[in-house]
Write a protein that holds these residues in place. Structure first.
Motif, PDB file in Angstrom:
ATOM      1  N   UNK A 201       0.810  -1.211   0.000  1.00  0.00           N
ATOM      2  CA  UNK A 201       0.000   0.000   0.000  1.00  0.00           C
ATOM      3  C   UNK A 201       0.847   1.266   0.000  1.00  0.00           C
ATOM      4  N   UNK A 202       2.125   1.183   0.336  1.00  0.00           N
ATOM      5  CA  UNK A 202       3.003   2.338   0.337  1.00  0.00           C
ATOM      6  C   UNK A 202       4.292   1.989  -0.382  1.00  0.00           C
ATOM      7  N   UNK A 203       4.980   3.015  -0.960  1.00  0.00           N
ATOM      8  CA  UNK A 203       6.174   2.716  -1.750  1.00  0.00           C
ATOM      9  C   UNK A 203       7.277   2.124  -0.893  1.00  0.00           C
ATOM     10  N   UNK A 204       7.980   1.184  -1.463  1.00  0.00           N
ATOM     11  CA  UNK A 204       9.104   0.580  -0.754  1.00  0.00           C
ATOM     12  C   UNK A 204      10.273   1.547  -0.746  1.00  0.00           C
ATOM     13  N   UNK A 205      10.852   1.759   0.440  1.00  0.00           N
ATOM     14  CA  UNK A 205      12.020   2.621   0.531  1.00  0.00           C
ATOM     15  C   UNK A 205      13.234   1.979  -0.140  1.00  0.00           C
ATOM     16  N   UNK A 206      13.159   0.690  -0.405  1.00  0.00           N
ATOM     17  CA  UNK A 206      14.266  -0.005  -1.041  1.00  0.00           C
ATOM     18  C   UNK A 206      14.342   0.273  -2.539  1.00  0.00           C
ATOM     19  N   UNK A 207      13.266   0.787  -3.140  1.00  0.00           N
ATOM     20  CA  UNK A 207      13.309   1.028  -4.581  1.00  0.00           C
ATOM     21  C   UNK A 207      14.416   2.018  -4.937  1.00  0.00           C
ATOM     22  N   UNK A 208      14.737   2.929  -4.009  1.00  0.00           N
ATOM     23  CA  UNK A 208      15.886   3.817  -4.217  1.00  0.00           C
ATOM     24  C   UNK A 208      17.139   3.011  -4.508  1.00  0.00           C
ATOM     25  N   UNK A 268      12.418   6.803 -13.250  1.00  0.00           N
ATOM     26  CA  UNK A 268      12.374   6.964 -11.792  1.00  0.00           C
ATOM     27  C   UNK A 268      10.924   7.073 -11.334  1.00  0.00           C
ATOM     28  N   UNK A 269      10.504   6.301 -10.342  1.00  0.00           N
ATOM     29  CA  UNK A 269       9.114   6.364  -9.876  1.00  0.00           C
ATOM     30  C   UNK A 269       8.807   7.708  -9.213  1.00  0.00           C
ATOM     31  N   UNK A 270       7.533   8.028  -9.155  1.00  0.00           N
ATOM     32  CA  UNK A 270       7.112   9.351  -8.688  1.00  0.00           C
ATOM     33  C   UNK A 270       7.587   9.659  -7.271  1.00  0.00           C
ATOM     34  N   UNK A 271       7.626   8.652  -6.386  1.00  0.00           N
ATOM     35  CA  UNK A 271       7.994   8.931  -5.000  1.00  0.00           C
ATOM     36  C   UNK A 271       9.486   9.214  -4.826  1.00  0.00           C
ATOM     37  N   UNK A 272      10.278   8.981  -5.893  1.00  0.00           N
ATOM     38  CA  UNK A 272      11.708   9.277  -5.820  1.00  0.00           C
ATOM     39  C   UNK A 272      12.111  10.456  -6.696  1.00  0.00           C
TER      40      UNK A 272
END
Length: 403
Positions: A201-208, A268-272
């Motif tokens: 439900x929330x972006x993974x901080x690991x995607x960075x 790059x995804x929106x949250x990053x």
């Protein structure tokens, strides 16, 4: 010790996620650090890195007030030589990327290159570089091996670029999966205790971390393309798939690498994506590091073509000096905004990009004056001073030699 571990997971782990906090804390609670020398060494290594983010005078070496000594009294207790007749344990393996990160910020930073080499050879011995690697019935430990390995790959590329030395391993010898898209260490209550999975439900901080690895792979490819001592690399299978004939090497390679960077930044995804108004502090910090490294990656792709003779190989379509100068200004402006909005947290792998930005701007100024291009030297030098000011934020605790 527990204060330093907290500092580590706050200031280091979000950018180099190598450890699983619940497992680590359970082992500490059971006193494993008092009976297992390898786990004890890992804890000392964590304390060394965390000390660079601590204001506690107990982190200094005895008999000195120099902040360059922060964490050294923990680090010097660790034995870093691996007995290659035995496969390394996970705790021993994790020490090498952590030690490389710590040493990178000291006045013996070139030693990090040797620690990376030992770590990668240990990974080869264990088989971590292969896609089929798995620790039976332990998905978390499998993932920890993989993450530590990718940290070593990043440090290998960074050391090769900054020191001008060959890499320990090459892309064609790495078949490991990227780190899995679940976060370890920051949202433990939401995880399954065995698999470590996080709700989607929330972006993974690991995607960075995954995007950071992919960016360094492009940098590594550029370094291999332009600086290999053997020209046979230009006809290898790795480059043949890009359709680059040796007669058009400079221009075609630059076009392909520049396109790879453009494709990367567009994905790059929106949250990053860089947004100085972002509310999440950790996502803002990750975004800053990602984009600052992207601008530095542009230096690495265009660096061989900054001279006039090299520029003639690629033609006017790629004004490399202008591209690098614009990237340098963007990098400086981004980090100024970042440090103005958030409490200062040192990100050691940005020291090199800041230094390179100043050099690129000075080259741009020199080229402009030589070619009688209309520019304002005071403005150009002002940008260099902004870069020096940012570097000054690191100088109290980080002793760094550029070779």
């Amino acid at each position: 010790m527990h204060d330093l571990i907290e500092l580590y997971f706050t200031n280091v782990d979000p950018y180099f996620p190598m450890l699983h906090r619940p497992t680590l804390e359970r082992s500490l609670l059971d006193g494993v650090h008092t009976t297992d020398r390898r786990f004890g060494a890992l804890i000392l290594m964590i304390c060394s890195l965390a000390s660079q983010h601590s204001n506690d005078p107990r982190t200094l070496s005895e008999g000195t007030e120099s902040e360059y000594s922060k964490g050294w009294k923990y680090f010097r207790q660790i034995q870093l030589m691996h007995r290659f007749e035995d496969a390394p344990s996970i705790h021993e393996f994790q020490i090498y990327p952590l030690a490389s990160l710590y040493i990178h910020t000291t006045n013996v930073s070139s030693l990090a290159f040797f620690l990376v080499a030992i770590g990668i050879r240990s990974a080869h011995q264990k088989g971590v570089h292969a896609r089929h690697f798995v620790v039976s019935d332990n998905t978390i430990e499998t993932e920890l091996w993989r993450r530590a390995f990718w940290c070593l790959i990043i440090f290998d590329i960074y050391a090769s670029v900054t020191l001008g030395r060959p890499r320990v391993t090459l892309p064609e010898n790495v078949d490991a999966d990227y780190p899995q898209e679940f976060q370890m260490g920051l949202r433990e209550k939401a995880k399954d205790s065995h698999t470590g999975t996080v709700p989607q439900s929330e972006p993974s901080l690991l995607s960075f971390w995954t995007y950071y690895i992919k960016l360094f792979e492009i940098v590594g490819l550029a370094n291999q393309a332009f600086y290999s001592v053997n020209d046979s690399v230009k006809t290898s299978a790795l480059w043949n798939r890009l359709g680059i004939p040796s007669t058009e090497w400079g221009q075609k390679a630059l076009i392909e690498l520049d396109a790879a960077l453009n494709k990367w930044v567009d994905s790059i995804p929106s949250h990053l994506r860089w947004d100085p108004q972002r509310q999440s502090e950790i996502l803002l910090r990750q975004s800053s590091m990602l984009y600052a490294t992207y601008y530095w990656a542009q230096f690495q792709v265009h660096k061989p073509f900054l001279s006039r003779s090299s520029q003639s190989e690629v033609g006017p379509m790629f004004p490399s000096v202008t591209i690098c100068a614009n990237s340098a200004r963007s990098l400086i402006g981004l980090l100024e905004t970042h440090h103005r909005q958030l409490p200062f947290v040192a990100l050691p792998l940005l020291i090199g990009p800041l230094f390179d930005s100043a050099i690129v701007l000075l080259i741009n100024l020199w080229r402009g004056l030589r070619n009688l291009v209309a520019l304002d030297p005071s403005k150009e030098l002002g940008d260099v001073r902004r870069c020096i000011s940012l570097l000054g934020m690191y100088e109290n605790r980080y002793s760094f030699f550029f070779l």
